[in-house]
Enzyme design. Structure first.
Site, PDB file in Angstrom:
ATOM      1  N   ASP A  65      30.565  26.249  67.392  1.00 39.33           N
ATOM      2  CA  ASP A  65      31.455  26.153  66.229  1.00 39.33           C
ATOM      3  C   ASP A  65      31.850  24.694  66.038  1.00 39.33           C
ATOM      4  O   ASP A  65      31.770  23.893  66.977  1.00 39.33           O
ATOM      5  CB  ASP A  65      32.701  27.028  66.408  1.00 39.33           C
ATOM      6  N   SER A  66      32.319  24.386  64.844  1.00 41.98           N
ATOM      7  CA  SER A  66      32.784  23.026  64.570  1.00 41.98           C
ATOM      8  C   SER A  66      34.058  22.707  65.348  1.00 41.98           C
ATOM      9  O   SER A  66      34.420  21.548  65.457  1.00 41.98           O
ATOM     10  CB  SER A  66      33.042  22.873  63.071  1.00 41.98           C
TER      11      SER A  66
ATOM     12  N   TYR B 283      34.191  20.467  59.561  1.00 41.19           N
ATOM     13  CA  TYR B 283      32.888  20.269  58.919  1.00 41.19           C
ATOM     14  C   TYR B 283      32.978  20.556  57.406  1.00 41.19           C
ATOM     15  O   TYR B 283      32.141  20.097  56.639  1.00 41.19           O
ATOM     16  CB  TYR B 283      31.845  21.233  59.504  1.00 41.19           C
ATOM     17  N   GLY B 284      33.960  21.361  57.032  1.00 40.60           N
ATOM     18  CA  GLY B 284      34.034  21.881  55.661  1.00 40.60           C
ATOM     19  C   GLY B 284      34.056  20.818  54.582  1.00 40.60           C
ATOM     20  O   GLY B 284      33.623  21.061  53.457  1.00 40.60           O
TER      21      GLY B 284
ATOM     22  N   CYS C  39      30.003  29.125  63.197  1.00 41.78           N
ATOM     23  CA  CYS C  39      30.628  28.386  62.094  1.00 41.78           C
ATOM     24  C   CYS C  39      29.938  28.742  60.773  1.00 41.78           C
ATOM     25  O   CYS C  39      28.717  28.566  60.644  1.00 41.78           O
ATOM     26  CB  CYS C  39      30.475  26.902  62.391  1.00 41.78           C
ATOM     27  N   ASN C  40      30.707  29.223  59.815  1.00 39.71           N
ATOM     28  CA  ASN C  40      30.125  29.580  58.512  1.00 39.71           C
ATOM     29  C   ASN C  40      29.549  28.353  57.810  1.00 39.71           C
ATOM     30  O   ASN C  40      28.504  28.421  57.172  1.00 39.71           O
ATOM     31  CB  ASN C  40      31.197  30.201  57.610  1.00 39.71           C
ATOM     32  N   THR C  41      30.255  27.227  57.940  1.00 40.07           N
ATOM     33  CA  THR C  41      29.803  26.004  57.268  1.00 40.07           C
ATOM     34  C   THR C  41      28.463  25.548  57.847  1.00 40.07           C
ATOM     35  O   THR C  41      27.517  25.267  57.106  1.00 40.07           O
ATOM     36  CB  THR C  41      30.871  24.897  57.436  1.00 40.07           C
TER      37      THR C  41
ATOM     38  N   CYS D  18      34.998  32.153  57.008  1.00 42.78           N
ATOM     39  CA  CYS D  18      35.317  30.968  57.806  1.00 42.78           C
ATOM     40  C   CYS D  18      35.865  31.440  59.154  1.00 42.78           C
ATOM     41  O   CYS D  18      36.625  32.415  59.201  1.00 42.78           O
ATOM     42  CB  CYS D  18      36.351  30.129  57.067  1.00 42.78           C
ATOM     43  N   THR D  19      35.474  30.732  60.210  1.00 44.07           N
ATOM     44  CA  THR D  19      35.884  31.147  61.566  1.00 44.07           C
ATOM     45  C   THR D  19      37.391  31.313  61.734  1.00 44.07           C
ATOM     46  O   THR D  19      37.839  32.131  62.522  1.00 44.07           O
ATOM     47  CB  THR D  19      35.458  30.068  62.588  1.00 44.07           C
ATOM     48  N   HIS D  20      38.167  30.505  61.012  1.00 47.54           N
ATOM     49  CA  HIS D  20      39.620  30.513  61.233  1.00 47.54           C
ATOM     50  C   HIS D  20      40.341  31.645  60.515  1.00 47.54           C
ATOM     51  O   HIS D  20      41.467  31.985  60.875  1.00 47.54           O
ATOM     52  CB  HIS D  20      40.224  29.195  60.756  1.00 47.54           C
TER      53      HIS D  20
HETATM   54  N1  DGL Z   1      34.147  26.574  61.451  1.00 43.03           N
HETATM   55  C1  DGL Z   1      34.250  26.319  60.028  1.00 43.03           C
HETATM   56  C2  DGL Z   1      33.703  27.502  59.260  1.00 43.03           C
HETATM   57  O1  DGL Z   1      33.599  28.603  59.751  1.00 43.03           O
HETATM   58  C3  DGL Z   1      35.667  26.043  59.601  1.00 43.03           C
HETATM   59  C4  DGL Z   1      36.226  24.746  60.126  1.00 43.03           C
HETATM   60  C5  DGL Z   1      35.540  23.518  59.580  1.00 43.03           C
HETATM   61  O2  DGL Z   1      35.692  23.180  58.393  1.00 43.03           O
HETATM   62  O3  DGL Z   1      34.842  22.903  60.369  1.00 43.03           O
HETATM   63  O4  DGL Z   1      33.356  27.341  58.105  1.00 43.03           O
END
Ligand code: DGL
Length: 261
Positions: free
Chosen positions: A7-8, A39-40, A70-72, A182-184
């Site tokens: 993950d980021s 990362y977003g 991480c979705n991004t 998004c992970t969060h």
């Molecule tokens: N982990 C990122 C996601 O799931 C969210 C945090 C980021 O922007 O890095 O998109």
């Protein structure tokens, strides 16, 4: 061989808990790139460079299966990783992302108007719309970037995150489902369910990714038999400070997290 999770930052710990709860016997290594978070708001080139470094690291740590939590990073890099990088660099390794399992879950119950809330880079990639339309071209998909949510959650500022979430959801028009892309955002799932009408199905990745991984391993015995089962869990990040330690502890109680050498 281990299961690697990337993950980021620390949000992917929420998904990692889901994997460990479902499949506790496997050996996992988590790597969060806290140094380059978020990362977003990065360019696609930056996201690809960071993700390649992370994937190479997990391969060097003897991972046979790597999940981009991480979705991004999934949105920007998965296709390249699967089609170009992995076949050349480590053909025995499998890399999976979180978008396909999420769109499968979202289309289970006759959804027609699906909202997606995610980072800027994920929304820019249009990956959710593309993948949802592959399953059902008639779906109406509304994607919304929520650039301020991750920073508020990373600061543990839940009041701010809830206020932002309330404002963001007002922008969706008559959706019947909301993908938390998004992970969060699983951290806010209860709140999203409170503020949305009860008829809106909130799709939160922590609630089904464990089962999806189990299902994948059942269908891919050739990978499953290479995975070791000593219930050893290793957690590493690219940058560690007191704040990150606290966030990690709140997301994964009892965690022993270290900085990558
Ligand atoms: N982990 C990122 C996601 O799931 C969210 C945090 C980021 O922007 O890095 O998109």
């Amino acid at each position: 061989m281990k299961i690697g999770i990337f993950d980021s930052g620390l949000g992917g710990l929420v998904i990692t808990r889901a994997f460990i709860r479902q499949l506790p016997e496997y050996d996992y290594i988590y790597y969060g790139d806290t140094k380059n978070l978020p990362y977003g708001d990065k360019t696609s080139g930056q996201i690809l460079a960071y993700t390649l470094d992370a994937v190479k690291y997990l391969i060097s740590q003897k991972c046979a299966l790597i999940i981009i939590a991480c979705n991004t990073a999934t949105s920007i890099t998965l296709r390249y990783l699967q089609q170009r990088f992995i076949p050349q660099y480590a053909p025995d390794v499998k890399v999976l992302g979180v978008v396909i399992p999420t769109v499968e879950e979202a289309t289970l119950f006759n959804a027609q108007k699906i909202g997606v809330i995610a980072t800027m880079a994920t929304v820019r990639s249009q990956i959710y719309t593309t993948e949802l339309h592959k399953l059902n071209p008639k779906l109406e998909v509304q994607e919304l970037a929520a650039p301020e949510l991750v920073p508020a959650l990373e600061d543990n500022n839940f009041t701010k995150a809830q206020n932002l979430a309330s404002e963001y959801v007002k922008q969706f028009k008559e959706i019947d489902s909301l993908i938390l892309g998004c992970t969060h955002y699983p951290l806010l799932k209860t709140y999203f369910r409170q503020i949305l009408p009860p008829s809106v199905r909130v799709i939160s990745q922590d609630e089904f990714m464990g089962e999806k991984l189990q299902d994948y391993l059942t269908r891919h015995v050739e990978i499953d038999i290479t995975l070791s089962r000593n219930a050893q869990y290793q957690f590493e990040v690219s940058e560690l400070n007191e704040h990150y330690r606290q966030v990690a502890e709140s997301l994964f109680p009892g965690i022993n997290i270290t900085k990558k050498e």
